[in-house]
Design a protein around this motif. Structure first.
Motif, mmCIF file in Angstrom:
data_model
loop_
_atom_site.group_PDB
_atom_site.id
_atom_site.type_symbol
_atom_site.label_atom_id
_atom_site.label_comp_id
_atom_site.label_asym_id
_atom_site.label_seq_id
_atom_site.Cartn_x
_atom_site.Cartn_y
_atom_site.Cartn_z
ATOM 1 N N MET A 5 -44.695 32.438 24.423
ATOM 2 C CA MET A 5 -46.026 32.133 23.913
ATOM 3 C C MET A 5 -46.978 32.326 25.082
ATOM 4 S SD MET A 5 -47.613 31.021 21.080
ATOM 5 C CE MET A 5 -46.679 29.814 20.114
ATOM 6 N N HIS A 76 -45.553 31.333 28.674
ATOM 7 C CA HIS A 76 -44.420 30.414 28.699
ATOM 8 C C HIS A 76 -43.278 30.949 27.859
ATOM 9 C CE1 HIS A 76 -46.578 27.186 30.651
ATOM 10 N NE2 HIS A 76 -47.562 27.330 29.798
ATOM 11 N N GLU A 77 -42.092 31.003 28.459
ATOM 12 C CA GLU A 77 -40.919 31.276 27.629
ATOM 13 C C GLU A 77 -40.685 30.053 26.745
ATOM 14 O OE1 GLU A 77 -37.493 32.692 29.759
ATOM 15 O OE2 GLU A 77 -36.202 32.557 27.974
ATOM 16 N N VAL A 78 -40.403 30.283 25.482
ATOM 17 C CA VAL A 78 -40.183 29.166 24.535
ATOM 18 C C VAL A 78 -38.807 29.326 23.895
ATOM 19 C CG1 VAL A 78 -42.571 28.500 24.074
ATOM 20 C CG2 VAL A 78 -41.624 30.434 22.837
ATOM 21 N N PRO A 79 -37.770 28.925 24.646
ATOM 22 C CA PRO A 79 -36.406 29.083 24.132
ATOM 23 C C PRO A 79 -36.085 28.141 22.979
ATOM 24 C CG PRO A 79 -36.390 27.930 26.237
ATOM 25 C CD PRO A 79 -37.791 28.393 26.023
ATOM 26 N N LEU A 80 -36.879 27.059 22.812
ATOM 27 C CA LEU A 80 -36.623 26.092 21.736
ATOM 28 C C LEU A 80 -37.625 26.299 20.604
ATOM 29 C CD1 LEU A 80 -35.018 24.914 24.071
ATOM 30 C CD2 LEU A 80 -35.977 22.666 23.551
ATOM 31 N N VAL A 81 -37.100 26.437 19.397
ATOM 32 C CA VAL A 81 -37.953 26.628 18.214
ATOM 33 C C VAL A 81 -37.401 25.807 17.063
ATOM 34 C CG1 VAL A 81 -38.939 28.300 16.593
ATOM 35 C CG2 VAL A 81 -38.440 29.003 18.925
ATOM 36 N N VAL A 82 -38.292 25.104 16.366
ATOM 37 C CA VAL A 82 -37.895 24.453 15.112
ATOM 38 C C VAL A 82 -38.913 24.821 14.057
ATOM 39 C CG1 VAL A 82 -36.677 22.483 16.094
ATOM 40 C CG2 VAL A 82 -39.133 22.309 15.665
ATOM 41 N N VAL B 7 -51.114 21.503 21.251
ATOM 42 C CA VAL B 7 -50.353 21.652 22.492
ATOM 43 C C VAL B 7 -50.047 20.272 23.064
ATOM 44 C CG1 VAL B 7 -50.304 22.740 24.772
ATOM 45 C CG2 VAL B 7 -51.655 23.770 22.931
ATOM 46 N N ILE B 14 -37.113 18.904 27.841
ATOM 47 C CA ILE B 14 -36.831 18.604 26.427
ATOM 48 C C ILE B 14 -35.649 19.445 25.933
ATOM 49 C CG2 ILE B 14 -38.522 20.284 25.556
ATOM 50 C CD1 ILE B 14 -39.083 18.271 23.256
ATOM 51 N N THR B 15 -34.794 18.795 25.141
ATOM 52 C CA THR B 15 -33.608 19.476 24.612
ATOM 53 C C THR B 15 -33.859 19.915 23.171
ATOM 54 O OG1 THR B 15 -32.649 17.476 23.663
ATOM 55 C CG2 THR B 15 -32.146 17.929 25.994
ATOM 56 N N PRO B 16 -33.012 20.813 22.659
ATOM 57 C CA PRO B 16 -33.155 21.214 21.255
ATOM 58 C C PRO B 16 -33.106 20.010 20.307
ATOM 59 C CG PRO B 16 -31.691 22.732 22.390
ATOM 60 C CD PRO B 16 -31.988 21.622 23.354
ATOM 61 N N LEU B 19 -36.417 18.121 20.440
ATOM 62 C CA LEU B 19 -37.494 18.835 19.733
ATOM 63 C C LEU B 19 -37.317 18.662 18.227
ATOM 64 C CD1 LEU B 19 -39.983 20.705 19.921
ATOM 65 C CD2 LEU B 19 -38.398 22.644 19.720
ATOM 66 N N ARG B 20 -36.085 18.761 17.781
ATOM 67 C CA ARG B 20 -35.790 18.595 16.346
ATOM 68 C C ARG B 20 -36.178 17.189 15.896
ATOM 69 N NH1 ARG B 20 -35.856 20.670 11.787
ATOM 70 N NH2 ARG B 20 -34.877 22.540 12.655
ATOM 71 N N HIS B 23 -39.952 16.874 15.693
ATOM 72 C CA HIS B 23 -40.440 17.612 14.524
ATOM 73 C C HIS B 23 -40.130 16.830 13.245
ATOM 74 C CE1 HIS B 23 -41.846 21.144 12.412
ATOM 75 N NE2 HIS B 23 -40.702 21.300 11.778
ATOM 76 N N SER B 40 -42.623 24.753 15.582
ATOM 77 C CA SER B 40 -42.914 24.299 16.941
ATOM 78 C C SER B 40 -42.068 25.092 17.928
ATOM 79 C CB SER B 40 -42.587 22.812 17.099
ATOM 80 O OG SER B 40 -43.422 22.031 16.287
ATOM 81 N N TRP B 41 -42.673 25.378 19.078
ATOM 82 C CA TRP B 41 -42.015 26.119 20.149
ATOM 83 C C TRP B 41 -42.103 25.291 21.419
ATOM 84 C CZ3 TRP B 41 -45.664 28.109 16.831
ATOM 85 C CH2 TRP B 41 -45.299 29.190 16.037
ATOM 86 N N ALA B 42 -41.022 25.226 22.179
ATOM 87 C CA ALA B 42 -41.049 24.425 23.403
ATOM 88 C C ALA B 42 -40.548 25.211 24.610
ATOM 89 C CB ALA B 42 -40.202 23.162 23.234
ATOM 90 N N ASP B 43 -41.226 24.964 25.733
ATOM 91 C CA ASP B 43 -40.835 25.486 27.042
ATOM 92 C C ASP B 43 -40.392 24.304 27.888
ATOM 93 O OD1 ASP B 43 -40.593 26.556 29.548
ATOM 94 O OD2 ASP B 43 -42.745 26.792 29.881
ATOM 95 N N PRO B 44 -39.088 24.059 28.000
ATOM 96 C CA PRO B 44 -38.608 22.889 28.763
ATOM 97 C C PRO B 44 -38.962 22.959 30.250
ATOM 98 C CG PRO B 44 -36.859 23.782 27.372
ATOM 99 C CD PRO B 44 -37.961 24.790 27.376
ATOM 100 N N SER B 46 -41.826 24.064 31.792
ATOM 101 C CA SER B 46 -43.177 23.555 32.069
ATOM 102 C C SER B 46 -43.469 22.288 31.270
ATOM 103 C CB SER B 46 -44.224 24.620 31.733
ATOM 104 O OG SER B 46 -44.275 24.846 30.338
ATOM 105 N N THR B 48 -44.096 22.192 27.995
ATOM 106 C CA THR B 48 -45.150 22.499 27.028
ATOM 107 C C THR B 48 -44.568 22.687 25.629
ATOM 108 O OG1 THR B 48 -46.226 23.732 28.806
ATOM 109 C CG2 THR B 48 -47.135 23.993 26.590
ATOM 110 N N TYR B 50 -45.862 23.794 21.654
ATOM 111 C CA TYR B 50 -46.888 24.310 20.756
ATOM 112 C C TYR B 50 -46.453 24.018 19.324
ATOM 113 C CZ TYR B 50 -48.107 27.055 24.863
ATOM 114 O OH TYR B 50 -48.448 27.435 26.128
#
Lengths: 82, 82
Positions: A5, A76-82, B7, B14-16, B19-20, B23, B40-44, B46, B48, B50
């Motif tokens: 993102m 930002h790399e966003v490896p986590l998505v829900v 944001v 943050i772990t998967p 985040l779940r 959400h 939702s997208w997460a960058d562990p 930084s 951040t 979204y």
């Protein structure tokens, strides 16, 4: 490949046509960098643009945006998505 | 209804699962505020996150996040999408 993102500031008042043109400029060169820009969202009031992409690296995302004339302010790399 | 990108900062590491859970906490109360959190997208690295939502207002988005225990740092309406 990973998801990224990126954020651009300073686009106050951007119009739908301008966002489309900026996105098309990315699409025109993205393949050469192995990037695909999936979607972009813009807030004309604050001048903020968010771009979601698949890419081999943040540097590759930035190279596409630079070649298209609009360097990103954050990526930002966003490896986590829900 | 409009689309919003919000944001969150400060979620380094943050772990998967986390985040779940965050959400799911939004989804559990969103209907009462007329909001739907789409993705939702997460960058562990930084810290951040979204969040993309459909909602009647930015205030409604914030009310859901507050009730779920994670107030957003920024909320932008994003009327332009490509």
């Amino acid at each position: 490949m990973a998801q990224f993102m990126d954020v651009h500031h300073g686009f106050e008042g951007i119009t739908p046509d301008q966002l489309r043109q900026a996105h098309d400029a990315d699409l025109a060169v993205e393949k050469e960098e192995g990037v695909h820009f999936e979607r972009s969202w813009a807030d004309p009031d604050s001048g903020t643009i968010y771009c979601l992409s698949e890419a081999p690296s943040a540097d590759a995302v930035q190279r596409v945006h630079e070649r298209a004339g609009h360097r990103a302010d954050e990526i930002h790399e966003v490896p986590l998505v829900v």
